[in-house]
Design a protein around this motif. Sequence first.
Motif, PDB file in Angstrom:
ATOM      1  N   CYS A 845      -3.930 -19.498  10.358  1.00  0.00           N
ATOM      2  CA  CYS A 845      -5.252 -20.114  10.274  1.00  0.00           C
ATOM      3  C   CYS A 845      -5.553 -20.754  11.618  1.00  0.00           C
ATOM      4  CB  CYS A 845      -5.281 -21.159   9.171  1.00  0.00           C
ATOM      5  SG  CYS A 845      -6.861 -22.043   9.065  1.00  0.00           S
ATOM      6  N   HIS A 846      -6.763 -20.534  12.140  1.00  0.00           N
ATOM      7  CA  HIS A 846      -7.114 -21.124  13.434  1.00  0.00           C
ATOM      8  C   HIS A 846      -7.826 -22.463  13.289  1.00  0.00           C
ATOM      9  CE1 HIS A 846      -7.155 -20.964  17.746  1.00  0.00           C
ATOM     10  NE2 HIS A 846      -6.735 -19.700  17.745  1.00  0.00           N
ATOM     11  N   ASN A 847      -7.969 -22.981  12.069  1.00  0.00           N
ATOM     12  CA  ASN A 847      -8.134 -24.431  11.943  1.00  0.00           C
ATOM     13  C   ASN A 847      -6.762 -24.948  12.327  1.00  0.00           C
ATOM     14  OD1 ASN A 847      -8.000 -27.107  11.023  1.00  0.00           O
ATOM     15  ND2 ASN A 847      -9.478 -26.725   9.386  1.00  0.00           N
ATOM     16  N   THR A 848      -6.597 -25.379  13.557  1.00  0.00           N
ATOM     17  CA  THR A 848      -5.260 -25.558  14.099  1.00  0.00           C
ATOM     18  C   THR A 848      -4.491 -26.705  13.452  1.00  0.00           C
ATOM     19  OG1 THR A 848      -6.348 -26.626  15.988  1.00  0.00           O
ATOM     20  CG2 THR A 848      -5.558 -24.368  16.284  1.00  0.00           C
ATOM     21  N   GLN A 849      -5.164 -27.615  12.766  1.00  0.00           N
ATOM     22  CA  GLN A 849      -4.428 -28.583  11.956  1.00  0.00           C
ATOM     23  C   GLN A 849      -3.789 -27.888  10.756  1.00  0.00           C
ATOM     24  OE1 GLN A 849      -3.412 -31.214  13.510  1.00  0.00           O
ATOM     25  NE2 GLN A 849      -4.228 -32.809  12.184  1.00  0.00           N
ATOM     26  N   HIS A 850      -4.466 -26.913  10.174  1.00  0.00           N
ATOM     27  CA  HIS A 850      -3.862 -26.121   9.106  1.00  0.00           C
ATOM     28  C   HIS A 850      -2.691 -25.307   9.662  1.00  0.00           C
ATOM     29  CE1 HIS A 850      -7.889 -26.087   6.621  1.00  0.00           C
ATOM     30  NE2 HIS A 850      -7.476 -27.302   6.937  1.00  0.00           N
ATOM     31  N   GLU A 851      -2.899 -24.690  10.818  1.00  0.00           N
ATOM     32  CA  GLU A 851      -1.820 -23.925  11.453  1.00  0.00           C
ATOM     33  C   GLU A 851      -0.579 -24.791  11.670  1.00  0.00           C
ATOM     34  OE1 GLU A 851      -0.803 -22.464  15.962  1.00  0.00           O
ATOM     35  OE2 GLU A 851      -2.885 -22.322  15.285  1.00  0.00           O
ATOM     36  N   ASP A 852      -0.805 -25.991  12.200  1.00  0.00           N
ATOM     37  CA  ASP A 852       0.331 -26.859  12.523  1.00  0.00           C
ATOM     38  C   ASP A 852       1.001 -27.423  11.284  1.00  0.00           C
ATOM     39  OD1 ASP A 852      -0.129 -26.433  15.204  1.00  0.00           O
ATOM     40  OD2 ASP A 852      -1.221 -28.289  15.523  1.00  0.00           O
ATOM     41  N   LYS A 853       0.334 -27.353  10.125  1.00  0.00           N
ATOM     42  CA  LYS A 853       0.865 -28.008   8.920  1.00  0.00           C
ATOM     43  C   LYS A 853       0.973 -27.107   7.703  1.00  0.00           C
ATOM     44  CE  LYS A 853       0.608 -31.947  11.158  1.00  0.00           C
ATOM     45  NZ  LYS A 853       1.849 -32.492  11.768  1.00  0.00           N
TER      46      LYS A 853
END
Length: 906
Positions: A845-853
């Motif tokens: 996911c490139h909502n990068t907070q989703h990516e990171d979590k």
Amino acid sequence: MNWTTYLSHWDNAKKQDRNMTGKPQNPGLNPPDSINRSAPAMTADKPASSMAVARCKGQDNVSQRQRGLFETRLAADTDRRNFLLDPLLFVTAVISCYVGGTNLAHAVFNIPTENIIPPALEPVPVPSPLCINGSCATPFTAKLVLFEEFGLNKMSDSAPSASSLPSPTGCQDTPAGQALDSFLKAGLNSVPTRRSDKTDAGVDISTPNPWEAQVRTCVDWLAGLPTYADGRPGGEDFAHQRWGEFFTDSKKDNNLAWFQSAMTGARVNGGLRDNMQLHNYQVGEFAPGGLYYLDADGDGEPGSKGLEIKIHPNLPTQSTNSVWTFDGTLPPKLLMARYGESILFRHYNALPIDIAANNGFGKNTISTHEHNGHNPAESDGFMHAYFYPGQFYDYHWPMALAGYDSINIGATDARTGAPDGQGGITPVRGDWHETMSTHWFHDHMLDYTAQNVYKGNAAMMNYYSAIDRGREPANMEEATNGVDDKPGWACHYANPDNANLCFPSGSGLDWGNRDYDMNLVVADKAWDQNGQLKFNIFNTDGYLGDRITVNWIYKPYVDVRARRYRFRILNGSVSRYYKIAIVDQTGKIVPSWMIANDGNIMQHAVPFPNSASAQGAWPEQGIAERYDMIVDFKGMEGKSVYLVNLLEHKDGLGPNKVIALSDALDPAKYQALVDKGNGDPGVGKFLEFRVQAYNGADLSMNPADYVEGKKQMIPLNKPSTAELQNAVQRTFDFGKSNGTDLVPWTIKTDGGSGLAADTHRVSAAPTIGKTEIWHIKLGGKGWSHPVHVHFEEGQILYRGGKTPPPWEKYARKDVYRVGSLPDSTESVDMAIRFREFAGTYVEHCHNTQHEDKAMLLRWDAEHPNQTVAIPTPMPDWDGVKYDPSVYLPTAKTGDLAAKKSFVLPK
């Protein structure tokens, strides 16, 4: 320990990056961050933490995870990570207890994103101040800053430099600006090699980290352990693929171009790149008297020298630890690249050695992803091929068209060419249908992509080709035939045998004119009461800023001529989507045309307004999507035109709804709600175009001649029926299945369990030379995901089970939105080919907070009959070691149930 005491203790610990005993961390004694799904690595010895988390009944015991032991259990499709308890895990767990363990009312609009903190028990967003110390920033009073070119050098013209990356004076410092400029200007200080550790003859070529002395002091490094200057993993698994083939060719002594930059803290621009601009401030609108001539410090010499990093001229200068970017300077950077000219990018990490010298967010280890280049995996920016302060990483981008090995291998098709600098076309191999245009590159550090990109680790990249030359004709003779043996200047609209589409650009240069071709990165930001950039590291839903910037400037204006322009628009936000309308000063929609989507020139230009897009606005634009739009300002001299965002968010989970254009433009309507805290401050006008007179003849391509039913730009090379029938099919559900408080976001692969990111796990293993069908689905309600697949472009077969809208029907993509709003839908089915290069890539996911979590999975492009996965690199200060990798059970076979039930398009 009460809440207030603990938060105070954590704040001090975060700033100092110390453990509870006050001693510096020893990174050598801690396992790598691949198994740490938290934010800054820290340890604690307070038994109160486990007791506090235990009070949150019914929640996952997230704080019991220890850094260290890693175990994968394929039978259950799950993996366990155990971590030493650290304060951030504890604080986040306690916050999760209050947020997730209760049914308390939340603020309706949590923008900029804040935490739910006792005793208020709901977020209280604090607006980013527009007036600081009596100096105020108001909309459309700051001039837009245009991108600054990196500039390329030819390897054959370069002699090795004897200089070394300048050292910082202290653990929390970055190199002095003048010394860094001198170093970067001097040239490469070592010859690029296929492997990072040894020559092909087996000779050791490794050298120590030039900051070794400081590293040993700042991180209490154990005596006797080595350090390394080159951060690229050693051995064959991360050796440059096909190095000799793309390093030289038979027609040139050396066709490798290079540039270098350092990721470092904010500083005043010292003029490093002023003499490296293609236009050299002497051509077209960049010449004296032109709209875009720049003399930043007013010394009579053109260029960016003297430019400070300010979000608005009336706001404070950003500090060294607030913003980290290429060269440490503004303007934002742009790489101008041509097909057939391979590029070596030497990226130095010149960030502080002390992990805590970050103004509260950002990680000082980095990995660079060229989004979405057809590049070998070792140069794709794998999230666990990161490197440390003082080190460099050589990224090798071949600049080859997909299909290089199977289509037009004799390089005889004039459309598969590149500008030669003299009006001609340099032939290249590959499939001209795969020609790309607008890219970007950015950090891809595991768990810290959002923080690092938001902080400034991002640049744009324009691809130039025979088709997209970046040159329009100066007269109709050029348009029809080219002149003086310059066939590359002739336009497709005048003769379909001509390759050049002649997009709006300019005619002063052979290629790469930017007079009427403008890169725009749109991103929401937030800052504290001192005007310094801020970020919320605790929130896992997504981060929203309350101020919209373009090219790092808050609501700027830019002068344009009364003629056609091409705008390359990148959504560079962390979690915010946009739906952009372009209107005149009366609020009337201005006609526009989309010519490229995600950096891929389309088969047909798509006009706006049209019946498929609400209110005449452009489609929803998810994070990392690029839209190339043509706008004609003819007849608007003396008037203003605006970009307006219509997409409302309440939080970072995804967009909420589309606001009526009339309401977004009326201060008494939507803005009145925003003023009361009942609206999204990101809705409304955010960029003003001030139209100036144009005395020339606009001979650029008219996109109205290329709409459906008329001329074609780049027809889709659609997969054949046989390819689709034989394709392996895979299903990816993006949701929260099996997620925890700290890492709520997971991906279910081929009907398996929801899994968080794991660098060791290969979830899909497509074979080079094959075509596959991937089904991307929204797992659950209440959120949206812009899903990015690295390396290869896909063609959407169905959106929401139906024929995709025209802006996707005629396009290739690398970001696929799934969500609840009309432009996104809850599923996308796409076909994707895998060609030329092997190795380890990712989908996320490139909502990068989703990516990171931690909504990210690894997939490997593999050679036929490959049975052993590439090992996983494990970087540390003393070099990169490897762990074994493992396959999911369906990594080879895919989703057999989906293949059986899926109905292929006719």
